[in-house]
Write an enzyme that holds these catalytic residues in place. Structure first.
Site, PDB file in Angstrom:
ATOM      1  CE  LYS A 230     -47.472  15.310   3.038  1.00  0.00           C
ATOM      2  NZ  LYS A 230     -48.502  15.470   1.974  1.00  0.00           N
ATOM      3  CD  GLU A 306     -40.332  28.018  -3.607  1.00  0.00           C
ATOM      4  OE1 GLU A 306     -41.297  28.825  -3.601  1.00  0.00           O
ATOM      5  OE2 GLU A 306     -40.236  27.064  -4.380  1.00  0.00           O
ATOM      6  CB  CYS A 340     -43.992  29.288  -6.123  1.00  0.00           C
ATOM      7  SG  CYS A 340     -42.453  28.652  -6.779  1.00  0.00           S
ATOM      8  CD  GLU A 437     -49.032  31.434  -4.707  1.00  0.00           C
ATOM      9  OE1 GLU A 437     -49.371  30.928  -3.621  1.00  0.00           O
ATOM     10  OE2 GLU A 437     -47.881  31.344  -5.165  1.00  0.00           O
TER      11      GLU A 437
HETATM   12  P1  NAI Z   1     -50.252  23.306   0.640  1.00  0.00           P
HETATM   13  O1  NAI Z   1     -49.183  24.271   0.997  1.00  0.00           O
HETATM   14  O2  NAI Z   1     -51.311  23.111   1.671  1.00  0.00           O
HETATM   15  O3  NAI Z   1     -49.589  21.869   0.313  1.00  0.00           O
HETATM   16  C1  NAI Z   1     -48.243  21.655   0.021  1.00  0.00           C
HETATM   17  C2  NAI Z   1     -47.732  20.463   0.822  1.00  0.00           C
HETATM   18  O4  NAI Z   1     -47.919  20.709   2.212  1.00  0.00           O
HETATM   19  C3  NAI Z   1     -48.458  19.149   0.519  1.00  0.00           C
HETATM   20  O5  NAI Z   1     -47.541  18.080   0.591  1.00  0.00           O
HETATM   21  C4  NAI Z   1     -49.441  19.061   1.672  1.00  0.00           C
HETATM   22  O6  NAI Z   1     -49.871  17.747   1.954  1.00  0.00           O
HETATM   23  C5  NAI Z   1     -48.615  19.629   2.816  1.00  0.00           C
HETATM   24  N1  NAI Z   1     -49.416  20.118   3.939  1.00  0.00           N
HETATM   25  C6  NAI Z   1     -50.656  20.669   3.899  1.00  0.00           C
HETATM   26  N2  NAI Z   1     -51.083  20.962   5.150  1.00  0.00           N
HETATM   27  C7  NAI Z   1     -50.097  20.591   6.004  1.00  0.00           C
HETATM   28  C8  NAI Z   1     -49.933  20.622   7.411  1.00  0.00           C
HETATM   29  N3  NAI Z   1     -50.893  21.081   8.223  1.00  0.00           N
HETATM   30  N4  NAI Z   1     -48.788  20.164   7.943  1.00  0.00           N
HETATM   31  C9  NAI Z   1     -47.802  19.693   7.149  1.00  0.00           C
HETATM   32  N5  NAI Z   1     -47.905  19.614   5.815  1.00  0.00           N
HETATM   33  C10 NAI Z   1     -49.027  20.068   5.235  1.00  0.00           C
HETATM   34  O7  NAI Z   1     -50.859  23.754  -0.731  1.00  0.00           O
HETATM   35  P2  NAI Z   1     -52.204  23.307  -1.485  1.00  0.00           P
HETATM   36  O8  NAI Z   1     -53.370  23.247  -0.554  1.00  0.00           O
HETATM   37  O9  NAI Z   1     -51.909  22.089  -2.274  1.00  0.00           O
HETATM   38  O10 NAI Z   1     -52.420  24.558  -2.455  1.00  0.00           O
HETATM   39  C11 NAI Z   1     -52.957  25.761  -1.933  1.00  0.00           C
HETATM   40  C12 NAI Z   1     -52.256  26.962  -2.514  1.00  0.00           C
HETATM   41  O11 NAI Z   1     -50.901  26.948  -2.120  1.00  0.00           O
HETATM   42  C13 NAI Z   1     -52.211  27.016  -4.037  1.00  0.00           C
HETATM   43  O12 NAI Z   1     -53.377  27.545  -4.566  1.00  0.00           O
HETATM   44  C14 NAI Z   1     -51.042  27.911  -4.260  1.00  0.00           C
HETATM   45  O13 NAI Z   1     -51.455  29.251  -4.128  1.00  0.00           O
HETATM   46  C15 NAI Z   1     -50.106  27.575  -3.114  1.00  0.00           C
HETATM   47  N6  NAI Z   1     -49.044  26.630  -3.513  1.00  0.00           N
HETATM   48  C16 NAI Z   1     -47.792  27.129  -3.671  1.00  0.00           C
HETATM   49  C17 NAI Z   1     -46.791  26.301  -4.101  1.00  0.00           C
HETATM   50  C18 NAI Z   1     -45.413  26.800  -4.306  1.00  0.00           C
HETATM   51  O14 NAI Z   1     -44.685  26.255  -5.135  1.00  0.00           O
HETATM   52  N7  NAI Z   1     -44.952  27.777  -3.545  1.00  0.00           N
HETATM   53  C19 NAI Z   1     -47.024  24.898  -4.449  1.00  0.00           C
HETATM   54  C20 NAI Z   1     -48.374  24.454  -4.180  1.00  0.00           C
HETATM   55  C21 NAI Z   1     -49.326  25.318  -3.746  1.00  0.00           C
END
Ligand code: NAI
Ligand code: MG
Length: 539
Positions: A230, A306, A340, A437
């Site tokens: 996904k 991660e 991250c 973050e």
């Molecule tokens: P997110 O963690 O919500 O999204 C990442 C992935 O998870 C996307 O594919 C999204 O569609 C999926 N996702 C979201 N909600 C889900 C659910 N309920 N069940 C299953 N999958 C789900 O991150 P988002 O909203 O894009 O960004 C928010 C914050 O997260 C950023 O500001 C940053 O602080 C952090 N982040 C950290 C990352 C890392 O590399 N550790 C990467 C992206 C965001």
């Protein structure tokens, strides 16, 4: 399909396919990697974004080796972060599409050729995939820049070549995975079989769409699992393109299925599916908790996470200040600050603090912000309006809490999601900008007096992803590398990513390791096989 070479269409073209690993590794030693030096772009130069000529061929879901519409027929727009305009409408997968993808993955695992193929044949398909990706390096990089906003030079020279390198690394593992013969206290022959887990559900974010893709599919495929991927709703395009190449390279249908769509629908369906045997996720800690719950409430599938970080970057009193400034700048601002592991708490020893702040400010003011398709641009737009607003809110919070805004703090231009490189000094540990973050181009500089103090402060975080240490003293380096409770310590370098170096978090930054030999554990299970031996003399 004929693609025009994008690089030839850009002003001041450059050679795109250089050696990414060497490029990245050089960052630790060479302080001149930053590219052009001029004040960040004015709004005027952002008004007419360069239009890439790369063709978008794949906007449907990839299930069972076929591009298909979503079951509901719905689509969602993916946007160009430079303008907020729609690039393409992509089929929107949800629970029904995940069901279909899982069924295809299950069939390819249980009855299909993938786990039954010789390891050498699997390895060759992955190698061939890497060759095809390398051939299309520039088109894939253009797609990534368009969808994500990252500088094309970085996409073409780092991210896509690293995708290729990672796949070759895992192709190398495919035929080297085997169990052990185990001595037991009795007349038994005991051996272990290292077997694939089955159908792997993988949910990835938008900041490094192709690296996250490679970190996940690489070990899964090498260990002969099948995959339902996904992708992030902000960046669905590159994984569809690349996955098509994997099929061209001979990957059998159903082994790798890509479902574009939103988290609470498609993502949640992957995490909670009874027929998904394991889930791997990169993204926010908040979403990690939701996925953990869905995984345990359904079939208790194992998870690899991660998650977020608030990584300390520690500049010791013996540091060469100019080099430390450059590295700390890179540690925070690389990829628009959307890492991250970003060095987002810059701890500087009091003896060099004033000089450091002055030079960090000057370096940030020279950062080249602009259309990521332009040569020499170091920083493109943030990914979307949500992240853009979130970052500006953090900047306001930094000002309100009394940190000193040294430079930046505003948007750049009037369109798209560009933000000025921003530096705060006099940041205190309890401030939101020092604890949460930000995921944007905002550097927070904190002062420290001695090592014991900075170790304690650096470790006072729910996160434990990475740390940077800048010192010439081997004793200081040895002390800090052991004391810091994080998954990676970079000493006099930062963001040195290599296929063989494991990556992952302590504490709430996640669990499990990606890349390197350790990543294979996430996609294997161990079967013990015991049989009696008649003649004890053989033992
Ligand atoms: P997110 O963690 O919500 O999204 C990442 C992935 O998870 C996307 O594919 C999204 O569609 C999926 N996702 C979201 N909600 C889900 C659910 N309920 N069940 C299953 N999958 C789900 O991150 P988002 O909203 O894009 O960004 C928010 C914050 O997260 C950023 O500001 C940053 O602080 C952090 N982040 C950290 C990352 C890392 O590399 N550790 C990467 C992206 C965001
Ligand atoms: Mg996009």
């Amino acid at each position: 399909m004929a693609y025009r070479r994008l690089s030839s269409l850009l002003s001041g073209s450059f050679s795109a396919s250089s050696n990414s690993a060497a490029y990245l590794l050089s960052l630790g030693r060479n302080s001149n990697f930053g590219g052009g030096i001029s004040r960040f772009s004015t709004a005027a130069s952002l008004e007419a974004p360069i239009t890439p000529s790369v063709q978008i061929n794949h906007t449907q879901l990839l299930i069972n080796g076929q591009f298909v519409d979503s079951a509901s027929g719905k689509t969602f727009p993916t946007l160009d972060p430079r303008t907020g305009d729609v690039i393409a409408h992509v089929s929107e997968g949800d629970a029904e599409d995940v069901n279909r993808a899982v069924a295809a993955a299950r069939k390819a695992f249980d009855g299909g050729p993938w786990p039954k193929m010789t390891a050498y044949e699997r390895s060759r398909i992955i190698y061939r995939s890497a060759d095809l990706i390398e051939k299309h390096n520039d088109e894939i990089a253009a797609l990534e820049t368009w969808d994500n906003g990252k500088p094309y030079e970085q996409a073409a020279k780092i991210e896509v070549p690293m995708l290729t390198r990672l796949l070759r690394y895992y192709a190398g593992w495919a035929d080297k995975i085997h169990g052990l013969t185990v001595p037991a206290d009795g007349p038994y022959h005991v051996q272990t079989l290292h077997e694939p887990i089955g159908v792997a559900g993988q949910i990835i974010p938008w900041n490094f769409p192709l690296l996250m893709y490679a970190w996940k599919i690489g070990p899964a495929l090498a260990c002969s699992n099948t995959v339902v991927m996904k992708t992030a709703e902000q960046t669905p395009l590159s994984a569809l393109y690349v996955s098509n190449l994997l099929h061209e390279a001979g990957l059998p249908p159903g082994v790798l299925n890509v479902v574009s769509g939103y988290g609470p629908t498609a993502g949640a369906a992957v995490a909670s599916h009874m027929d998904v045997d394991k889930v791997a996720f990169t993204g926010s800690t908040a979403t990690g908790k939701i996925i953990s719950e869905l995984a345990s409430k359904s079939n208790l599938k194992p998870v690899t996470f991660e998650l977020g970080g608030k990584s300390p970057f520690i500049v010791c009193e013996d540091a060469d200040v100019d080099q430390a400034v450059e590295l700390a700048h890179f540690a925070l601002f690389f990829n628009q600050g959307q890492c991250c592991c970003a060095g987002s708490r810059t701890f500087v020893h009091e003896r060099v603090y004033d000089e450091f702040v002055e030079k960090a400010k000057a370096r940030a003011m020279k950062r080249v912000v602009g259309d990521p398709f332009k040569t020499g641009v170091e920083q493109g737009p943030q990914i979307d309006s949500t992240q853009f607003e979130k970052i500006l809110n953090y900047i306001r919070s930094g000002i309100e809490s009394g940190a000193t805004l040294e430079t930046g703090g505003e948007r750049v231009g009037t369109k798209g999601f560009y933000i000025q490189p921003t530096v705060f000094s006099n940041v205190q540990d309890g401030m939101k900008i020092a604890t949460e973050e930000i995921f944007g181009p905002v550097q927070s500089i904190l002062k420290f007096k001695n090592l014991d103090e900075v170790i304690k402060r650096a470790n006072t975080s729910p996160y434990g992803l990475a740390a940077g240490v800048f010192t010439k003293d081997i004793g200081t380096a040895n002390n800090l590398m052991r004391a810091l409770r994080v998954g990676t310590v970079w000493i006099n370098c930062f963001d040195t990513f290599d296929a063989a170096i494991p990556f992952g978090g302590y504490k709430m930054s996640g669990h499990g390791r990606e890349k390197g030999i350790y990543s294979l554990n996430n996609y294997l299970q161990v079967k013990a096989v015991v049989s009696p031996v008649d003649n004890a003399a053989w033992l």
